[in-house]
Design an enzyme around this catalytic site. Structure first.
Site, PDB file in Angstrom:
ATOM      1  N   GLU A 183       5.773  -3.989 -11.674  1.00 25.00           N
ATOM      2  CA  GLU A 183       7.200  -3.686 -11.795  1.00 25.00           C
ATOM      3  C   GLU A 183       7.863  -4.601 -12.822  1.00 25.00           C
ATOM      4  O   GLU A 183       8.710  -4.162 -13.607  1.00 25.00           O
ATOM      5  CB  GLU A 183       7.861  -3.810 -10.424  1.00 25.00           C
TER       6      GLU A 183
ATOM      7  N   ASP B   8      -5.436 -11.528  -4.426  1.00 25.66           N
ATOM      8  CA  ASP B   8      -5.465 -11.144  -5.836  1.00 25.66           C
ATOM      9  C   ASP B   8      -4.371 -11.811  -6.649  1.00 25.66           C
ATOM     10  O   ASP B   8      -4.458 -11.858  -7.884  1.00 25.66           O
ATOM     11  CB  ASP B   8      -5.334  -9.624  -5.963  1.00 25.66           C
ATOM     12  N   GLN B   9      -3.348 -12.346  -5.985  1.00 20.00           N
ATOM     13  CA  GLN B   9      -2.223 -12.959  -6.699  1.00 20.00           C
ATOM     14  C   GLN B   9      -2.691 -14.065  -7.640  1.00 20.00           C
ATOM     15  O   GLN B   9      -2.114 -14.256  -8.716  1.00 20.00           O
ATOM     16  CB  GLN B   9      -1.224 -13.528  -5.693  1.00 20.00           C
TER      17      GLN B   9
ATOM     18  N   GLN C 209      13.871  -4.039  -5.267  1.00 20.11           N
ATOM     19  CA  GLN C 209      13.344  -4.877  -6.342  1.00 20.11           C
ATOM     20  C   GLN C 209      13.358  -4.182  -7.695  1.00 20.11           C
ATOM     21  O   GLN C 209      13.689  -4.799  -8.714  1.00 20.11           O
ATOM     22  CB  GLN C 209      11.928  -5.321  -5.999  1.00 20.11           C
TER      23      GLN C 209
ATOM     24  N   TRP D  51       0.477  -7.367  -6.799  1.00 15.45           N
ATOM     25  CA  TRP D  51       0.227  -6.433  -7.895  1.00 15.45           C
ATOM     26  C   TRP D  51       1.403  -5.491  -8.131  1.00 15.45           C
ATOM     27  O   TRP D  51       1.743  -5.181  -9.277  1.00 15.45           O
ATOM     28  CB  TRP D  51      -1.052  -5.647  -7.655  1.00 15.45           C
ATOM     29  N   ASN D  52       2.049  -5.012  -7.051  1.00 20.89           N
ATOM     30  CA  ASN D  52       3.220  -4.156  -7.260  1.00 20.89           C
ATOM     31  C   ASN D  52       4.311  -4.912  -8.000  1.00 20.89           C
ATOM     32  O   ASN D  52       4.926  -4.392  -8.948  1.00 20.89           O
ATOM     33  CB  ASN D  52       3.760  -3.649  -5.920  1.00 20.89           C
ATOM     34  N   SER D  53       4.579  -6.143  -7.572  1.00 17.62           N
ATOM     35  CA  SER D  53       5.614  -6.947  -8.238  1.00 17.62           C
ATOM     36  C   SER D  53       5.247  -7.208  -9.694  1.00 17.62           C
ATOM     37  O   SER D  53       6.107  -7.168 -10.584  1.00 17.62           O
ATOM     38  CB  SER D  53       5.802  -8.271  -7.500  1.00 17.62           C
TER      39      SER D  53
ATOM     40  N   HIS E  44       0.827  -1.207   0.000  1.00 20.34           N
ATOM     41  CA  HIS E  44       0.000   0.000   0.000  1.00 20.34           C
ATOM     42  C   HIS E  44       0.860   1.255   0.000  1.00 20.34           C
ATOM     43  O   HIS E  44       0.494   2.269  -0.599  1.00 20.34           O
ATOM     44  CB  HIS E  44      -0.899   0.020   1.243  1.00 20.34           C
TER      45      HIS E  44
ATOM     46  N   HIS F 267       5.390 -14.204  -6.424  1.00 24.69           N
ATOM     47  CA  HIS F 267       4.061 -14.528  -5.869  1.00 24.69           C
ATOM     48  C   HIS F 267       2.950 -13.771  -6.589  1.00 24.69           C
ATOM     49  O   HIS F 267       1.778 -14.003  -6.320  1.00 24.69           O
ATOM     50  CB  HIS F 267       4.037 -14.189  -4.383  1.00 24.69           C
TER      51      HIS F 267
END
Length: 467
Positions: free
Chosen positions: A366, A382-383, A343, A361-363, A20, A358
């Site tokens: 990115e 959500d993953q 990251q 959403w950020n990963s 977040h 995993h």
């Protein structure tokens, strides 16, 4: 002095999680660049752990105690206690903050809040302050929740087959293995999250023409952003530093407010590796994977024989999970294990060839914005849906599959890594698609692009127009 009182000032209330904080900081910077002052509020469980809180003119912070202040030691099944503490302490703090600002002649124009912070919207409503949900997951996931808790509820209640496909308007065909964790009635351990999402949708349905700001962009999820008739979803992402999206942009060199200390020297290690040769492995700042899962990943890496950079966090008890691996010594001959890293810096490094993730959403954003294809290994929430989008919609990766016992075996990890990094046609196509989405992500943040136009329209109509 009168000019100061007329300044547009928003309060952003966010859940104290890494996923977040970083998009909220990037969002805040965009608002400030458009002439809006921002106060970010979250609990000390977040602020006490952030290693490099940025100093940005126009941005202030308003932390509050949640009673744990970073020392919550319960298991995930006890997480409802933490969430309840955030809600009870935060509701009082934010109400008093809003009242204090108004009393001193500097009222907030609007409250903006992230997922799991529906109570902040309720506080704003009681105090007659307009509010906006800032959705930090894909638009597709919000659509699924919205359908689940409104006019398609019976589809989910009657869902009784592993092979059954649900067709929802504007979304790809979905099976049981594609949905977020919280949509089926037999999910008990996450009732607190389910109730928060239900309340969120009830709040939105009680408003006239509600808008939701979404960390996505039009080219990525055009149908998902447009399909719902009762809410307006506005794509304003990807909320990633512009220097990460554009190598020529050195003005925006802020990467992330990490809540874990990064190690040193891993960038030098990457510098010594060949182009697109390294497997990057990370499972976010919260997820803990089992010893068995780690063992299967490590054995899969040995079978591949490729260099890797693997982020393995210490447990809450200070244990080092890699010490339990049967092949630790062999692993360290071909790769590097670190506690934490930046990251985005890793993903933009030329030596990185794939990301075993995993699918937070950020990963996901990115990786997509860096053009790095994915081996999708979702855990929950959500993953699971993100992995579906990665493999079947955007076609930038492959998802590992569990066997009949629910275990992902080493051969599966090896197979998926080899598909993504190998020279076969499938790998070439994934890399080609990854480059396409990288270019589109970069395009979406240009001055006259969809995301900037969308955000400017929101600011002019909902914020500056009311100051």
């Amino acid at each position: 002095m009168e000019n100061l009182k007329n300044e547009c000032h928003v309060l952003i209330a966010l859940f104290p999680g890494q996923g977040h904080i970083n998009p909220s900081l990037q969002f805040s910077k965009k608002l400030i660049n458009l002439g809006v002052k921002v106060t970010l509020s979250s609990s000390l469980s977040a602020f006490n752990r952030i290693k490099n809180l940025p100093k940005i003119e126009g941005l202030t912070f308003a932390p509050f105690s949640d009673g744990y202040d970073g020392n919550f030691k319960g298991s995930f099944d006890d997480y409802h206690l933490f969430n309840s503490a955030i809600k009870s302490h935060g509701s009082e703090f934010i109400a008093n903050l809003i009242k204090s600002k108004a009393k001193n002649g500097y009222p907030f124009t609007r409250v903006i809040y992230t997922i799991l912070m529906d109570w902040a919207g309720s506080v704003a409503k009681k105090l007659h302050i307009p509010s906006t949900l800032f959705w930090i997951q894909p638009a597709t996931v919000f659509d699924i929740y919205y359908y689940r808790f409104t006019n398609f509820a019976n589809y989910f209640k009657n869902y009784d087959s592993q092979d059954q496909i649900i067709e929802l308007p504007g979304l790809p065909s979905l099976s049981s293995s594609d949905f977020p964790s919280f949509v089926f009635d037999d999910v008990k351990s996450n009732d607190w999250a389910v109730e928060s999402i239900k309340r969120q949708i009830e709040i939105l349905n009680s408003e006239e023409n509600p808008r939701i700001l979404v960390n996505t962009f039009d080219a990525l999820e055009l149908n998902a952003l447009r399909v719902l008739k009762n809410v307006t979803m506005v794509g304003i992402g990807p909320l990633i530093p512009s220097s990460f999206l554009d190598e020529k942009d050195r003005k925006d060199n802020f990467f992330a407010a990490d809540m874990i200390e990064s190690e040193n020297n891993y960038m030098e290690w990457l510098d010594a590796r060949a182009n697109k040769s390294v497997i990057y492995i990370a499972f976010g700042s919260y997820a803990e994977i089992s010893s068995q899962w780690m063992e299967e990943i490590s054995q899969g890496l040995l079978k591949c024989g490729r260099p890797f950079l693997w982020v393995i966090r210490e447990t809450l008890n200070g244990e080092k999970p890699e010490e339990k691996l049967t092949c630790k010594d062999e692993l360290e001959k071909i790769g590097r294990i670190v506690r934490w890293c930046s990251q985005m810096e890793v993903l933009k490094h030329s030596s990185v060839g794939c990301f075993l993730t995993h699918c937070g959403w950020n990963s996901t954003l990115e990786s997509l914005a860096s053009g790095v294809p994915i081996v999708a290994c979702p855990i929950w929430n959500d993953q699971i849906c993100n992995a579906k989008l990665i493999q079947d919609v955007w076609k930038i990766g492959v998802r590992v599959n569990a066997n009949k016992e629910g275990i992902i075996k080493r051969d599966e990890f090896q197979k998926c890594i080899e598909i993504v990094m190998g020279d076969a046609e499938e790998g070439e196509e994934l890399r080609k698609n990854a480059q396409k989405w990288k270019d589109l992500a970069k395009e979406s943040t240009k001055e006259n692009s969809s995301s900037n136009v969308n955000l400017k329209a929101y600011v002019n109509e909902c914020l500056l127009g009311h100051c």
